[in-house]
Design a protein around this motif. Structure first.
Motif, mmCIF file in Angstrom:
data_model
loop_
_atom_site.group_PDB
_atom_site.id
_atom_site.type_symbol
_atom_site.label_atom_id
_atom_site.label_comp_id
_atom_site.label_asym_id
_atom_site.label_seq_id
_atom_site.Cartn_x
_atom_site.Cartn_y
_atom_site.Cartn_z
ATOM 1 N N THR A 24 0.228 -9.878 6.270
ATOM 2 C CA THR A 24 0.331 -10.199 7.887
ATOM 3 C C THR A 24 -0.557 -9.757 7.679
ATOM 4 O OG1 THR A 24 1.675 -10.889 9.660
ATOM 5 C CG2 THR A 24 1.439 -8.163 8.579
ATOM 6 N N GLN A 25 -1.389 -9.985 9.537
ATOM 7 C CA GLN A 25 -1.821 -9.784 10.335
ATOM 8 C C GLN A 25 -1.624 -9.002 11.465
ATOM 9 O OE1 GLN A 25 -3.665 -13.404 10.861
ATOM 10 N NE2 GLN A 25 -5.745 -12.465 9.556
ATOM 11 N N SER A 26 -2.414 -7.866 11.962
ATOM 12 C CA SER A 26 -2.299 -7.541 12.947
ATOM 13 C C SER A 26 -3.732 -7.110 13.961
ATOM 14 C CB SER A 26 -1.707 -5.921 12.491
ATOM 15 O OG SER A 26 -1.753 -5.471 13.108
ATOM 16 N N LEU A 27 -3.726 -5.799 14.717
ATOM 17 C CA LEU A 27 -4.280 -5.897 15.596
ATOM 18 C C LEU A 27 -5.309 -4.219 15.351
ATOM 19 C CD1 LEU A 27 -3.712 -7.226 19.001
ATOM 20 C CD2 LEU A 27 -5.028 -8.480 17.377
ATOM 21 N N CYS A 28 -6.306 -4.043 15.427
ATOM 22 C CA CYS A 28 -6.911 -2.094 15.684
ATOM 23 C C CYS A 28 -6.768 -1.617 16.548
ATOM 24 C CB CYS A 28 -8.434 -2.715 15.247
ATOM 25 S SG CYS A 28 -9.413 -0.855 15.921
ATOM 26 N N PRO A 29 -5.604 -0.795 16.848
ATOM 27 C CA PRO A 29 -5.667 -0.311 18.125
ATOM 28 C C PRO A 29 -6.804 0.311 18.755
ATOM 29 C CG PRO A 29 -4.608 0.776 16.558
ATOM 30 C CD PRO A 29 -5.535 0.246 15.335
ATOM 31 N N ILE A 30 -8.327 0.522 18.849
ATOM 32 C CA ILE A 30 -8.528 1.178 19.546
ATOM 33 C C ILE A 30 -9.934 -0.757 19.599
ATOM 34 C CG2 ILE A 30 -11.256 2.602 18.947
ATOM 35 C CD1 ILE A 30 -8.801 3.975 17.921
ATOM 36 N N CYS A 31 -10.802 -1.531 18.675
ATOM 37 C CA CYS A 31 -11.239 -2.682 19.691
ATOM 38 C C CYS A 31 -10.881 -4.021 19.619
ATOM 39 C CB CYS A 31 -12.130 -2.717 18.436
ATOM 40 S SG CYS A 31 -11.759 -2.759 16.757
ATOM 41 N N LEU A 32 -8.787 -3.417 19.350
ATOM 42 C CA LEU A 32 -7.983 -4.946 20.060
ATOM 43 C C LEU A 32 -8.926 -6.012 18.699
ATOM 44 C CD1 LEU A 32 -6.987 -5.029 23.225
ATOM 45 C CD2 LEU A 32 -6.037 -3.723 21.321
ATOM 46 N N LYS A 33 -9.938 -5.636 17.681
ATOM 47 C CA LYS A 33 -10.373 -6.544 16.696
ATOM 48 C C LYS A 33 -9.120 -7.257 16.220
ATOM 49 C CE LYS A 33 -15.032 -6.227 16.651
ATOM 50 N NZ LYS A 33 -15.726 -5.016 15.804
ATOM 51 N N ARG A 34 -8.600 -8.738 15.604
ATOM 52 C CA ARG A 34 -7.601 -9.013 14.399
ATOM 53 C C ARG A 34 -8.019 -8.425 13.051
ATOM 54 N NH1 ARG A 34 -7.634 -13.796 15.054
ATOM 55 N NH2 ARG A 34 -8.572 -14.463 13.907
ATOM 56 N N VAL A 35 -6.737 -7.757 12.328
ATOM 57 C CA VAL A 35 -7.290 -7.289 10.984
ATOM 58 C C VAL A 35 -6.403 -7.416 10.127
ATOM 59 C CG1 VAL A 35 -8.927 -5.434 11.337
ATOM 60 C CG2 VAL A 35 -6.102 -4.834 11.263
ATOM 61 N N SER A 36 -6.240 -8.047 9.009
ATOM 62 C CA SER A 36 -5.603 -8.018 8.172
ATOM 63 C C SER A 36 -4.650 -6.272 8.188
ATOM 64 C CB SER A 36 -6.230 -7.701 6.127
ATOM 65 O OG SER A 36 -6.615 -9.000 6.416
ATOM 66 N N ALA A 37 -3.087 -7.036 7.271
ATOM 67 C CA ALA A 37 -2.187 -5.287 7.486
ATOM 68 C C ALA A 37 -0.964 -6.274 5.768
ATOM 69 C CB ALA A 37 -1.571 -5.804 9.173
ATOM 70 N N ARG A 38 -0.369 -4.778 5.318
ATOM 71 C CA ARG A 38 0.706 -5.250 4.815
ATOM 72 C C ARG A 38 1.563 -4.329 5.017
ATOM 73 N NH1 ARG A 38 -2.899 -2.190 2.709
ATOM 74 N NH2 ARG A 38 -2.254 0.074 1.849
ATOM 75 N N ARG A 39 2.554 -5.046 4.789
ATOM 76 C CA ARG A 39 4.197 -4.263 5.303
ATOM 77 C C ARG A 39 4.504 -3.556 4.017
ATOM 78 N NH1 ARG A 39 5.762 -9.643 6.022
ATOM 79 N NH2 ARG A 39 5.171 -10.117 8.231
ATOM 80 N N GLU A 40 4.311 -2.110 3.608
ATOM 81 C CA GLU A 40 4.735 -1.140 2.778
ATOM 82 C C GLU A 40 5.642 -0.240 2.804
ATOM 83 O OE1 GLU A 40 0.123 0.510 1.624
ATOM 84 O OE2 GLU A 40 2.164 2.346 1.343
ATOM 85 N N GLN A 41 6.334 -0.580 1.576
ATOM 86 C CA GLN A 41 7.906 0.015 1.367
ATOM 87 C C GLN A 41 7.472 1.766 0.795
ATOM 88 O OE1 GLN A 41 10.536 -2.271 1.197
ATOM 89 N NE2 GLN A 41 12.034 -0.506 1.518
ATOM 90 N N GLN A 42 8.458 2.466 1.509
ATOM 91 C CA GLN A 42 7.880 3.613 0.690
ATOM 92 C C GLN A 42 9.337 4.135 0.690
ATOM 93 O OE1 GLN A 42 4.969 6.761 2.354
ATOM 94 N NE2 GLN A 42 3.425 4.832 1.755
ATOM 95 N N GLY A 43 9.701 4.456 -0.325
ATOM 96 C CA GLY A 43 12.026 4.853 -0.203
ATOM 97 C C GLY A 43 11.710 3.995 0.417
ATOM 98 N N ASP A 44 12.987 4.312 1.213
ATOM 99 C CA ASP A 44 13.030 3.528 2.865
ATOM 100 C C ASP A 44 12.918 3.275 3.555
ATOM 101 O OD1 ASP A 44 14.093 5.758 3.328
ATOM 102 O OD2 ASP A 44 16.226 5.234 4.058
ATOM 103 N N ALA A 45 11.403 3.674 3.981
ATOM 104 C CA ALA A 45 10.729 3.225 4.886
ATOM 105 C C ALA A 45 9.990 1.759 4.725
ATOM 106 C CB ALA A 45 10.186 4.439 4.855
#
Ligand code: SF4
Ligand code: SF4
Length: 457
Positions: A7-28
């Motif tokens: 998916t896509q998200s934002l950098c919390p520091i500069c608010l630029k749009r960045v690529s993102a992924r949803r990553e499963q680890q166990g049940d989280a």
């Protein structure tokens, strides 16, 4: 995970749009994103059962009928709405003041510290017209700041009615309603249906921590006066880990006890935007499945995690809800979902779900229409129970289904740490910007790590 992990998200520091992924680890499940300039960020977005993969309700996206912006810089910089948005408005929020009569340590709008003037009635008139064009038939929420600091709030409610809006609610801390019964009555006479009442707990130590002072007596007085005026009440707890997440059961008990004046309880796990007490802790947050399980545990199984359904309007990962008939202060009956709204149903156009949600919210969050004419005796209190048996006749059942219902729901807002632009494009809760633009709530309130805003002035 079967969902697309990208998916896509934002950098919390500069608010630029960045690529993102949803990553499963166990049940989280975590949202992991990397900014070329500021490095990697990882935030929890789902923890435990019901599993992330199973919590979905596919919709056929629609393009909003009226959009005020073209696609230019791409989401989320073209709000709004722009033609890339995938859902119409369901609720439009008008912020009628930035002033407040509290100065809470927690406030998404960062209210009460600004000195600008309130918008004039002419401006609000234009906002209503813009809302009517962009989201005809939407529900309206008047917010702020604290909207009841305005003496002319009844006129603002009346103006909304004149524009044809069928459901008008105010988002309030309840202080003025508790202290000024004639003002509350004037709001009702002007056409107010419901209040969205800040209600963070059933004990005063919680209010001292979150709101800076004891407030429980005021909340109870506000609920009582709303009941006397046939104004529906929705309790809205902001849930903050280590402060009030152990009080969920007590808040549910309060909602049951005060039904049918209290029509719903709508939990909002804290999001890190606006004003919040501590340094941001992106990993310290309550995810929706944890909240569903906490509701079940703290209500001794009265409200079960398995009762909850993903929404038919906004993105499934934004919220959950269930509706009940209240048979006594310790006994409820789960209302089955209307045909065709189940999460296993075929996908339907997003706006069909939006219209259904508008109607459901308006009916459920306003005061019951028939309660004064016929009051059924409540069953004697007994052990907490979600019953299978119930009213003796169809008439009694229909009456209870109209008047004795309680909705339990939650919405997990997105902040700069966990924002998922796929989710954002499905948003149906929109704020009217001062210039008449219509901006999804989570985009409007988005706050960078240094306090920089995307939309809110
Ligand atoms: S959130 Fe919606 S309106 Fe805003 S830029 Fe993205 S797609 Fe457009
Ligand atoms: S306000 Fe935020 S959490 Fe709610 S529907 Fe919109 S994007 Fe989802």
């Amino acid at each position: 995970m079967t969902d697309s992990e990208q998916t896509q998200s934002l950098c919390p520091i500069c608010l630029k749009r960045v690529s993102a992924r949803r990553e499963q680890q166990g049940d989280a499940v975590y949202l992991v994103k990397t900014c070329p300039d500021h490095g990697e960020f990882k935030t929890i977005i789902w923890q435990g059962l019901p599993a992330f993969d199973t919590w979905k309700r596919p919709k056929i996206p629609i393009t909003p009928e009226v959009t005020y912006h073209q696609v230019d810089r791409g989401c989320p910089f073209d709000c709004g709405l722009c033609p890339d948005h995938r859902q119409r408005s369901c609720t439009i929020i008008l912020e009628v003041t930035a002033r407040c009569n509290l100065n809470c340590p927690v406030c998404y709008a960062d209210s009460g510290r600004k000195s600008e003037c309130d918008p004039t009635m002419d401006i609000i008139d234009r906002w209503y017209a813009s809302a009517a064009r962009a989201g005809s038939g939407s529900n309206i929420q008047l917010s702020g700041g604290e909207p009841t600091v305005r003496d002319d709030l009844p006129d603002i409610v009346r103006m909304g009615r004149q524009h044809g809006f069928g459901f008008i609610q105010i988002n309030t801390n309840g202080l003025r309603l508790a202290d000024d019964p004639s003002y509350t009555k004037a709001l009702k006479n002007a056409g107010l249906d419901s209040i969205f009442l800040q209600f963070d707990g059933a004990t005063d130590d919680i209010y001292r921590q979150i709101r800076g002072r004891d407030l429980l007596d005021k909340k109870m007085a506000a609920i009582e006066i709303c009941g006397q005026n046939d104004i529906g009440v929705v309790l809205v707890p902001t849930l903050i880990p280590d402060i009030n997440t152990n009080n969920i059961g007590s808040m549910l008990k309060t909602a049951l006890k005060l039904s049918p004046t209290v029509r719903a309880i709508h939990f909002q796990p804290i999001s890190y935007f606006g004003r919040f007490p501590e340094k941001t802790e992106p990993l310290k947050r309550l995810t929706l499945p944890e909240l569903m399980r906490a509701i079940e545990k703290q209500s001794d199984g009265l409200f079960k995690a398995s009762h909850f359904q993903p929404p038919g309007c906004e993105n499934a990962r934004c919220s959950f809800h269930a509706n009940y008939i209240v048979e006594s202060s310790s006994r409820v009956r789960l209302l089955s979902q209307p045909t065709g709204t189940c999460c296993t149903a075929e996908p339907e156009p997003a706006d069909v779900g939006a219209v259904r949600s508008i109607t459901r919210v308006a009916r459920q969050w306003a005061a019951p229409k028939s309660e004064k004419t016929k009051v059924l005796p409540m069953a004697a209190d007994q052990q907490p129970c979600c019953s299978q048996d119930g009213p003796q006749s169809l008439d009694d059942f229909l009456h209870m289904a109209r008047s004795r219902t309680l909705s339990v729901s939650a919405m997990a807002f997105q902040d700069v740490w966990n924002i998922d632009l796929e989710r954002l494009r499905d948003c149906c809760i929109h704020i009217m910007a001062p210039n008449g633009d219509i901006v999804p709530f989570c985009a409007y309130n988005l706050t960078g790590a240094d306090g920089q805003r995307l939309y809110r002035l």
